[in-house]
Motif scaffolding. Structure first.
Motif, short mmCIF file in Angstrom:
data_model
loop_
_atom_site.label_atom_id
_atom_site.label_comp_id
_atom_site.label_asym_id
_atom_site.label_seq_id
_atom_site.Cartn_x
_atom_site.Cartn_y
_atom_site.Cartn_z
N LEU A 87 0.83 -1.20 0.00
CA LEU A 87 0.00 0.00 0.00
C LEU A 87 0.87 1.25 0.00
CD1 LEU A 87 -2.66 -0.96 2.72
CD2 LEU A 87 -2.95 -0.98 0.23
N HIS A 88 0.33 2.31 -0.54
CA HIS A 88 0.95 3.63 -0.41
C HIS A 88 0.84 4.01 1.07
CE1 HIS A 88 1.15 8.04 -0.54
NE2 HIS A 88 1.79 7.90 -1.69
N PRO A 89 1.78 4.77 1.62
CA PRO A 89 1.69 5.17 3.03
C PRO A 89 0.35 5.82 3.41
CG PRO A 89 3.87 5.64 2.23
CD PRO A 89 3.07 5.20 1.04
N LEU A 90 -0.25 6.58 2.52
CA LEU A 90 -1.56 7.16 2.82
C LEU A 90 -2.61 6.06 2.96
CD1 LEU A 90 -1.58 10.30 0.53
CD2 LEU A 90 -2.15 10.31 2.96
N LEU A 117 0.53 16.60 0.17
CA LEU A 117 1.82 16.22 0.74
C LEU A 117 2.98 16.51 -0.21
CD1 LEU A 117 0.89 12.97 2.67
CD2 LEU A 117 0.95 15.34 3.47
N LYS A 118 2.69 16.58 -1.48
CA LYS A 118 3.72 16.99 -2.43
C LYS A 118 4.01 18.48 -2.27
CE LYS A 118 4.72 14.73 -6.37
NZ LYS A 118 4.61 14.18 -7.68
N ALA A 119 2.95 19.25 -2.05
CA ALA A 119 3.09 20.71 -1.89
C ALA A 119 3.58 21.08 -0.49
CB ALA A 119 1.75 21.40 -2.17
N ASN A 120 3.17 20.30 0.51
CA ASN A 120 3.50 20.60 1.90
C ASN A 120 3.72 19.28 2.65
OD1 ASN A 120 3.65 21.38 4.56
ND2 ASN A 120 1.74 22.53 4.56
N PRO A 121 4.96 18.85 2.81
CA PRO A 121 5.23 17.56 3.44
C PRO A 121 4.95 17.51 4.95
CG PRO A 121 7.27 18.57 2.63
CD PRO A 121 6.16 19.48 2.27
N ASP A 122 4.67 18.64 5.57
CA ASP A 122 4.41 18.66 7.01
C ASP A 122 3.23 19.59 7.30
OD1 ASP A 122 4.60 18.24 9.72
OD2 ASP A 122 6.36 19.53 9.99
N ALA A 153 2.12 11.64 6.33
CA ALA A 153 3.13 12.68 6.05
C ALA A 153 4.37 12.43 6.90
CB ALA A 153 2.55 14.06 6.34
N LYS A 154 4.16 12.11 8.15
CA LYS A 154 5.27 11.82 9.05
C LYS A 154 6.07 10.61 8.56
CE LYS A 154 6.12 10.70 13.91
NZ LYS A 154 5.47 10.39 15.19
N LEU A 155 5.37 9.56 8.18
CA LEU A 155 6.02 8.35 7.67
C LEU A 155 6.82 8.66 6.40
CD1 LEU A 155 6.48 5.28 7.75
CD2 LEU A 155 4.32 5.03 6.51
N LEU A 156 6.24 9.43 5.50
CA LEU A 156 6.94 9.79 4.27
C LEU A 156 8.19 10.62 4.55
CD1 LEU A 156 3.85 10.54 2.02
CD2 LEU A 156 5.54 8.73 1.63
N ARG A 157 8.09 11.52 5.51
CA ARG A 157 9.27 12.32 5.88
C ARG A 157 10.36 11.45 6.50
NH1 ARG A 157 5.33 15.47 8.11
NH2 ARG A 157 6.07 15.06 10.22
N GLU A 158 9.95 10.55 7.41
CA GLU A 158 10.91 9.68 8.10
C GLU A 158 11.63 8.74 7.15
OE1 GLU A 158 8.55 7.73 11.07
OE2 GLU A 158 8.58 9.48 12.42
N THR A 159 10.90 8.24 6.16
CA THR A 159 11.50 7.28 5.22
C THR A 159 12.16 7.98 4.05
OG1 THR A 159 9.42 7.01 4.03
CG2 THR A 159 9.88 5.45 5.82
N GLY A 160 11.90 9.28 3.91
CA GLY A 160 12.50 10.03 2.81
C GLY A 160 11.98 9.64 1.45
N THR A 161 10.81 9.06 1.43
CA THR A 161 10.23 8.66 0.15
C THR A 161 9.26 9.70 -0.34
OG1 THR A 161 8.49 7.40 1.25
CG2 THR A 161 10.45 6.18 0.58
N GLU A 162 9.18 9.80 -1.64
CA GLU A 162 8.19 10.68 -2.27
C GLU A 162 7.40 9.83 -3.23
OE1 GLU A 162 8.08 14.05 -5.59
OE2 GLU A 162 9.51 14.45 -3.98
N ARG A 163 6.19 9.54 -2.86
CA ARG A 163 5.35 8.67 -3.70
C ARG A 163 4.20 9.45 -4.24
NH1 ARG A 163 5.25 3.15 -0.25
NH2 ARG A 163 7.39 2.65 -0.50
#
Length: 163
Positions: A87-90, A117-122, A153-163
């Motif tokens: 699954l995607h993190p969302l 989340l692409k425009a604002n990761p946090d 958003a937190k998970l994406l930031r922590e893993t450094g992934t951009e999906r």
């Protein structure tokens, strides 16, 4: 009625077809291409159930004609997960945190959240609320949706992934 050629990339895959000028994008996606994850709700652009990403921007597929996406790039809910077993993190956070109930509005909300989340990761809670304000949900009350988006958003930031 005359049909017009449509060449469009959807979820990374090239599609070639033809449609009458008056055919809505929702109908083209669902009926012609079999991409039924894009839901048809109000058919007036109010509910957000038909939200897809056109060139990474959320648009209402019920307000667009299929011929308008000729040459463009779309993402539908079918293209959100990285593969058939992951699954995607969302999506993961919506599942874990009960960010959905009936699921009818979920595809549109998820794609809107991808754009957010692409425009604002946090994003703050208020920013999430504002961003998804055009997506109506009759089941959840939004609290878990907002929490799921922020946790993703937190998970994406922590893993450094951009999906």
């Amino acid at each position: 009625m005359t049909r017009h050629e449509i060449n469009v990339t959807i979820n990374g895959r090239q599609y070639r077809g033809a449609a009458e000028p008056r055919k809505l994008l929702t109908d083209y996606l669902r009926d012609d291409l079999g991409l039924t994850g894009t839901h048809v709700g109000c058919e007036h652009g109010v509910c957000g159930a038909c939200t897809v990403l056109l060139e990474d921007q959320p648009v209402r597929a019920c307000l667009m004609f299929a011929v308008q996406v000729d040459g463009g790039e779309l993402k539908t809910i079918e293209g959100l997960a990285p593969n058939a077993t992951e699954l995607h993190p969302l999506q993961q956070k919506f599942w874990e945190l009960h960010g959905l109930q009936c699921g009818f509005c979920t595809p549109g909300i998820l794609l809107t959240a991808v754009s957010l989340l692409k425009a604002n990761p946090d994003p703050s809670e208020q920013e999430v609320r504002e961003w998804i304000s055009g997506n109506l949900c009759r089941c959840t009350g939004y609290a878990n949706i907002i929490k799921a988006i922020q946790e993703a958003a937190k998970l994406l930031r922590e893993t450094g992934t951009e999906r």
